[in-house]
Each structure stands twice: as C-alpha cells, then as structure tokens.
Design an enzyme around this catalytic site. Structure first.
Site, PDB file in Angstrom:
ATOM      1  N   CYS A 115      -3.538 -26.585 -15.272  1.00 19.49           N
ATOM      2  CA  CYS A 115      -4.399 -26.018 -14.294  1.00 19.49           C
ATOM      3  C   CYS A 115      -4.081 -25.182 -13.147  1.00 19.49           C
ATOM      4  O   CYS A 115      -3.753 -24.147 -13.176  1.00 19.49           O
ATOM      5  CB  CYS A 115      -5.396 -27.226 -13.910  1.00 19.49           C
ATOM      6  SG  CYS A 115      -7.022 -26.827 -13.637  1.00 19.49           S
TER       7      CYS A 115
ATOM      8  N   GLU B 280      -6.534 -30.344 -19.765  1.00 21.75           N
ATOM      9  CA  GLU B 280      -5.938 -31.342 -18.874  1.00 21.75           C
ATOM     10  C   GLU B 280      -7.082 -32.495 -18.622  1.00 21.75           C
ATOM     11  O   GLU B 280      -8.211 -32.364 -18.736  1.00 21.75           O
ATOM     12  CB  GLU B 280      -6.177 -30.530 -17.347  1.00 21.75           C
ATOM     13  CG  GLU B 280      -5.871 -31.147 -16.197  1.00 21.75           C
ATOM     14  CD  GLU B 280      -6.095 -30.605 -14.654  1.00 21.75           C
ATOM     15  OE1 GLU B 280      -5.547 -30.886 -13.810  1.00 21.75           O
ATOM     16  OE2 GLU B 280      -7.049 -29.815 -14.860  1.00 21.75           O
TER      17      GLU B 280
ATOM     18  N   LYS C 251       2.223 -32.653 -13.229  1.00 21.40           N
ATOM     19  CA  LYS C 251       1.652 -31.609 -12.513  1.00 21.40           C
ATOM     20  C   LYS C 251       2.447 -31.035 -11.491  1.00 21.40           C
ATOM     21  O   LYS C 251       2.805 -32.241 -10.585  1.00 21.40           O
ATOM     22  CB  LYS C 251       0.240 -31.580 -12.510  1.00 21.40           C
ATOM     23  CG  LYS C 251      -0.400 -30.519 -12.065  1.00 21.40           C
ATOM     24  CD  LYS C 251      -1.997 -30.800 -11.867  1.00 21.40           C
ATOM     25  CE  LYS C 251      -2.699 -29.428 -11.678  1.00 21.40           C
ATOM     26  NZ  LYS C 251      -4.227 -29.909 -11.224  1.00 21.40           N
TER      27      LYS C 251
END
Length: 272
Positions: free
Chosen positions: A162, A46, A120
């Site tokens: 993440c 990321e 995300k």
C-alpha cells in the site's frame, strides 16, 4: 514440459471486514476463479483478514486469536489449488514489549508453506490517518533482509504494501536485487486525487523499473478497488474496476527482455 518463461497471474479484490468467515468466503471464491483459469500466482489485498482501521485492542485480539488459523486456511487453499498466494494479514509484534501489531504480507507456495513474511516498511501516516499509532513499521536492515522477495520459475517477485507504493526507492531496491515483477497489495482508501495517484504511481513503478506490476486493492466501500496488471511499458493489461473478482494475465520474460532492450534505463542509470 513447464515453460519457465511465462507465468499465469491474477489479482483479486474484495472488501475485507472484521467478519473473518465472510472474508474467507470471498477469498475461497477468488482462489477458485483463479485456479479455473490455470493461475500460478494470486495476489490478494493488504489486510485481507480484517479491517486495519479498527482500534488497537481489536487488532491485538484479531492478531493473537485469529491470524494463525486464517493463515492455515490460506495454506490449505494454496495446497489444494496448487498456486502461490500473496495475502495481507495483521500479526502480533515480534517484540514482547511492543503493543502495536504488524501489517504483514504473507506468501504461501503450492505446498502450503509460508515462504515470505514481509512487514510493511512505510506505515500510512498521511491524509489525516496515523497507522503508526497501531502498526509498527518494519525494522530497516543494512543487508536488505527486511525486503519481501520470492521466485516462481524465472520470475522474481518483490512485495510492496500500500503506502510503500509512494516511495520509489523501495521498488528500486527490489529491482536491484533482481526483481522483475512488483506485487502491490493495498487497501487504497478514496480521497482527494487518490484514485488518480493509485493508477499514476502503479504505472510509474512499472515504467521506471521496466517491470510488470500486479496490484490488488480492496473494493468499495473499504477501498477504491481498481486492481490491475501492468506491463513493463506502463500499459494496463487488465483491470477489475470496482467489482469483486479477479483479473488474469500471462506474464512473459520475452516481453520483459524486449522492453528492457528497447528502454535500457536500468543499464543507463548513473549513480550520484
């Protein structure tokens, strides 16, 4: 003749900063190391382009001025070395009235084409950090089109960014769309029990979904490192520790099918 039942993969790790040229040098090294081992898919962390801990004005400048050329650099590498690359970038918002940036995973194929842009979904508002002040979460769409999914041979890969890892419903939504490899890109920051959480959650996503997991994180002092490749029974096949570098493994559909026959939890699931 190409064997569609095996896939050579790598996870790579390094510490990204706002020195983009240094980040590029790290990535070039990881790509070269992967290509030398006949890797077909390389997963990078990321925010591999820059430090997402930067203030919003810095992120805005980086997103507008550097993201396009950074992605072009990755496209050139993917085409030159003939492999798929998953890489984390900071991108401008899709909306003109939205000042926040997007934390995005981009997938580039061996022809140098962008085939997926995944924004995300779960931004990191935890452990006294508030990513949502700077990063706009993805829009949730009823048809699931906000998910990041792509295919290589007979493998279907789904993207997790993440903090997304802490939400098992995302992994299961990917599995329900045919994914059998979960690709996790992260900058997993050190903290109270967090190193343990990283490994435990990665293993859990593999076990509960009987899927391979490819996990790439940034190395200290940015993150905890510990990138790893996990098999569908939750066994760690390879791990990077805290050093800059790559780990390589060959995924097998035969192994995947064997595990799913022995442990048919996806078939046995009862919805309520």
């Amino acid at each position: 003749m190409m064997d569609k039942n095996v896939l050579r993969v790598a996870v790579g790790q390094f510490p990204a900063s706002n020195d983009i040229e240094t980040n590029k040098q790290y990535i070039q090294q990881l790509v070269e190391q992967s290509a030398a081992q006949s890797v077909e898919l390389l997963v990078l962390p990321e925010a591999a382009m820059c430090s997402f801990a930067s203030d919003l004005p810095v992120l805005q400048t980086l997103a507008y001025q550097h993201t396009p050329t950074f992605i072009q650099f990755i496209q050139t590498l993917a085409k030159q070395y003939q492999l798929f690359i998953v890489v984390g970038v900071i991108s401008p918002s899709e909306y003109s009235d939205e000042p926040r940036v997007q934390n995005q995973l981009v997938v580039i194929n061996p022809q140098g084409e962008i085939i997926v842009r995944y924004n995300k979904i779960h931004v990191y508002d935890a452990f006294k950090f508030k990513e949502s002040d700077k990063v706009k979460p993805a829009d949730i769409k009823a048809d699931g089109s906000m998910l990041g999914i792509f295919k290589i041979k007979d493998f279907t890969i789904g993207l997790i960014n993440c903090y997304d890892l802490r939400f098992p419903e995302l992994a299961r939504a990917l599995i329900d769309k045919g994914v059998n490899v979960l690709s996790v890109s992260a900058n997993w920051i050190a903290g109270s029990a967090k190193e343990m959480h990283w490994e435990t959650l990665l293993k859990a996503r593999a076990i509960e979904n009987t899927a391979y997991v490819l996990a790439s994180g940034q190395t200290p002092t940015k993150g905890i490192g510990n990138s790893m490749i996990i098999d569908p029974m939750g066994v760690i096949l390879a791990g990077c520790g805290t050093e800059i570098g790559v780990q390589v493994q060959t995924l097998s559909l035969e192994r995947l099918n064997t595990v799913r026959t022995l442990l048919p939890c996806l078939v046995n699931r009862r919805l309520f």
